[in-house]
Design a protein around this motif. Structure first.
Motif, PDB file in Angstrom:
ATOM      1  N   ILE A  46      47.908  88.089  29.566  1.00 46.03           N
ATOM      2  CA  ILE A  46      49.150  87.589  29.190  1.00 46.03           C
ATOM      3  C   ILE A  46      49.706  86.278  28.834  1.00 46.03           C
ATOM      4  O   ILE A  46      49.340  85.305  29.769  1.00 46.03           O
ATOM      5  CB  ILE A  46      50.425  88.224  30.045  1.00 46.03           C
ATOM      6  CG1 ILE A  46      50.137  89.833  30.239  1.00 46.03           C
ATOM      7  CG2 ILE A  46      51.727  87.918  29.513  1.00 46.03           C
ATOM      8  CD1 ILE A  46      51.037  90.651  31.099  1.00 46.03           C
ATOM      9  N   PRO A  47      49.947  85.634  27.750  1.00 48.21           N
ATOM     10  CA  PRO A  47      50.183  84.385  27.486  1.00 48.21           C
ATOM     11  C   PRO A  47      51.214  83.741  28.620  1.00 48.21           C
ATOM     12  O   PRO A  47      52.283  84.678  28.926  1.00 48.21           O
ATOM     13  CB  PRO A  47      50.571  84.238  26.226  1.00 48.21           C
ATOM     14  CG  PRO A  47      50.006  85.277  25.363  1.00 48.21           C
ATOM     15  CD  PRO A  47      50.052  86.512  26.716  1.00 48.21           C
ATOM     16  N   VAL A  48      51.123  82.607  29.082  1.00 51.37           N
ATOM     17  CA  VAL A  48      52.108  82.119  30.086  1.00 51.37           C
ATOM     18  C   VAL A  48      53.631  82.202  29.396  1.00 51.37           C
ATOM     19  O   VAL A  48      54.137  82.535  30.383  1.00 51.37           O
ATOM     20  CB  VAL A  48      51.934  80.542  30.147  1.00 51.37           C
ATOM     21  CG1 VAL A  48      52.857  79.893  31.116  1.00 51.37           C
ATOM     22  CG2 VAL A  48      50.377  80.174  30.580  1.00 51.37           C
ATOM     23  N   GLU A  49      54.019  81.975  28.243  1.00 55.53           N
ATOM     24  CA  GLU A  49      55.001  82.085  27.912  1.00 55.53           C
ATOM     25  C   GLU A  49      55.804  83.507  27.940  1.00 55.53           C
ATOM     26  O   GLU A  49      56.977  83.760  27.866  1.00 55.53           O
ATOM     27  CB  GLU A  49      55.401  81.502  26.468  1.00 55.53           C
ATOM     28  CG  GLU A  49      54.347  81.966  25.434  1.00 55.53           C
ATOM     29  CD  GLU A  49      53.232  81.477  25.216  1.00 55.53           C
ATOM     30  OE1 GLU A  49      52.219  81.741  24.434  1.00 55.53           O
ATOM     31  OE2 GLU A  49      52.661  80.431  26.086  1.00 55.53           O
ATOM     32  N   ILE A 103      50.335  83.403  19.386  1.00 53.56           N
ATOM     33  CA  ILE A 103      49.134  83.935  18.975  1.00 53.56           C
ATOM     34  C   ILE A 103      48.484  82.542  18.218  1.00 53.56           C
ATOM     35  O   ILE A 103      47.062  82.718  18.365  1.00 53.56           O
ATOM     36  CB  ILE A 103      49.508  84.877  17.569  1.00 53.56           C
ATOM     37  CG1 ILE A 103      50.037  86.192  18.289  1.00 53.56           C
ATOM     38  CG2 ILE A 103      48.390  85.254  16.754  1.00 53.56           C
ATOM     39  CD1 ILE A 103      50.366  87.277  17.092  1.00 53.56           C
ATOM     40  N   LYS A 104      49.135  81.696  17.655  1.00 54.20           N
ATOM     41  CA  LYS A 104      48.243  80.506  17.166  1.00 54.20           C
ATOM     42  C   LYS A 104      47.639  79.847  18.544  1.00 54.20           C
ATOM     43  O   LYS A 104      46.581  79.296  18.412  1.00 54.20           O
ATOM     44  CB  LYS A 104      49.348  79.630  16.489  1.00 54.20           C
ATOM     45  CG  LYS A 104      48.519  78.408  15.807  1.00 54.20           C
ATOM     46  CD  LYS A 104      49.662  77.802  14.703  1.00 54.20           C
ATOM     47  CE  LYS A 104      49.016  76.679  14.240  1.00 54.20           C
ATOM     48  NZ  LYS A 104      50.021  76.005  13.127  1.00 54.20           N
ATOM     49  N   ALA A 105      48.348  79.649  19.561  1.00 50.58           N
ATOM     50  CA  ALA A 105      47.991  79.043  20.690  1.00 50.58           C
ATOM     51  C   ALA A 105      46.711  79.681  21.182  1.00 50.58           C
ATOM     52  O   ALA A 105      46.110  78.750  22.133  1.00 50.58           O
ATOM     53  CB  ALA A 105      49.047  78.687  21.626  1.00 50.58           C
ATOM     54  N   ILE A 106      46.420  80.795  21.291  1.00 51.26           N
ATOM     55  CA  ILE A 106      45.266  81.394  21.520  1.00 51.26           C
ATOM     56  C   ILE A 106      43.953  80.723  21.445  1.00 51.26           C
ATOM     57  O   ILE A 106      43.068  80.442  21.987  1.00 51.26           O
ATOM     58  CB  ILE A 106      45.131  82.896  21.451  1.00 51.26           C
ATOM     59  CG1 ILE A 106      46.242  83.623  22.088  1.00 51.26           C
ATOM     60  CG2 ILE A 106      43.680  83.342  21.817  1.00 51.26           C
ATOM     61  CD1 ILE A 106      46.204  83.807  23.519  1.00 51.26           C
ATOM     62  N   GLY A 107      44.020  80.050  20.283  1.00 53.12           N
ATOM     63  CA  GLY A 107      42.805  79.254  19.697  1.00 53.12           C
ATOM     64  C   GLY A 107      41.934  80.135  19.016  1.00 53.12           C
ATOM     65  O   GLY A 107      40.884  79.555  18.759  1.00 53.12           O
ATOM     66  N   LEU A 108      42.233  81.270  18.819  1.00 50.34           N
ATOM     67  CA  LEU A 108      41.155  82.196  17.986  1.00 50.34           C
ATOM     68  C   LEU A 108      41.199  82.278  16.692  1.00 50.34           C
ATOM     69  O   LEU A 108      42.533  82.371  16.374  1.00 50.34           O
ATOM     70  CB  LEU A 108      41.056  83.530  18.989  1.00 50.34           C
ATOM     71  CG  LEU A 108      40.884  83.422  20.433  1.00 50.34           C
ATOM     72  CD1 LEU A 108      40.866  84.950  21.154  1.00 50.34           C
ATOM     73  CD2 LEU A 108      39.368  83.024  20.645  1.00 50.34           C
TER      74      LEU A 108
END
Length: 90
Positions: free
Chosen positions: A59-62, A80-85
């Motif tokens: 789960i993303p931190v935010e 989604i963008k921050a996942i880096g995928l």
């Protein structure tokens, strides 16, 4: 079915959106409700069967320990963008 929680990320494995990354906005017995904050905002999530998605076990931190009523579409797009995928696994 894998144990899924609201806020986890999931890849679409089937359909016209195959390869797209989503955030799980809701969980039901047979379905997951997915959103991406753009084409599929929180107000209109995509209903998809469990067998048609692959859950990412994080789960993303935010999205940890928050009230989902206060989450905004821009926060989902950002995570989604921050996942880096790549948002396309084809």
């Amino acid at each position: 079915m894998e144990r899924a929680e609201r806020g986890m990320m999931a890849w679409s494995l089937a359909g016209h959106d195959r390869g797209k990354l989503y955030v799980i906005a809701g969980v039901e017995e047979k379905y997951a409700w997915l959103c991406d904050g753009d084409i599929r905002p929180l107000e209109k999530p995509k209903k998809k069967k469990w067998k048609h998605i692959q859950i990412m076990k994080r789960i993303p931190v935010e999205f940890r320990d928050i009230q989902w009523e206060h989450v905004k579409n821009e926060e989902i797009r950002h995570s989604i963008k921050a996942i880096g995928l790549q948002n396309d696994r084809r």
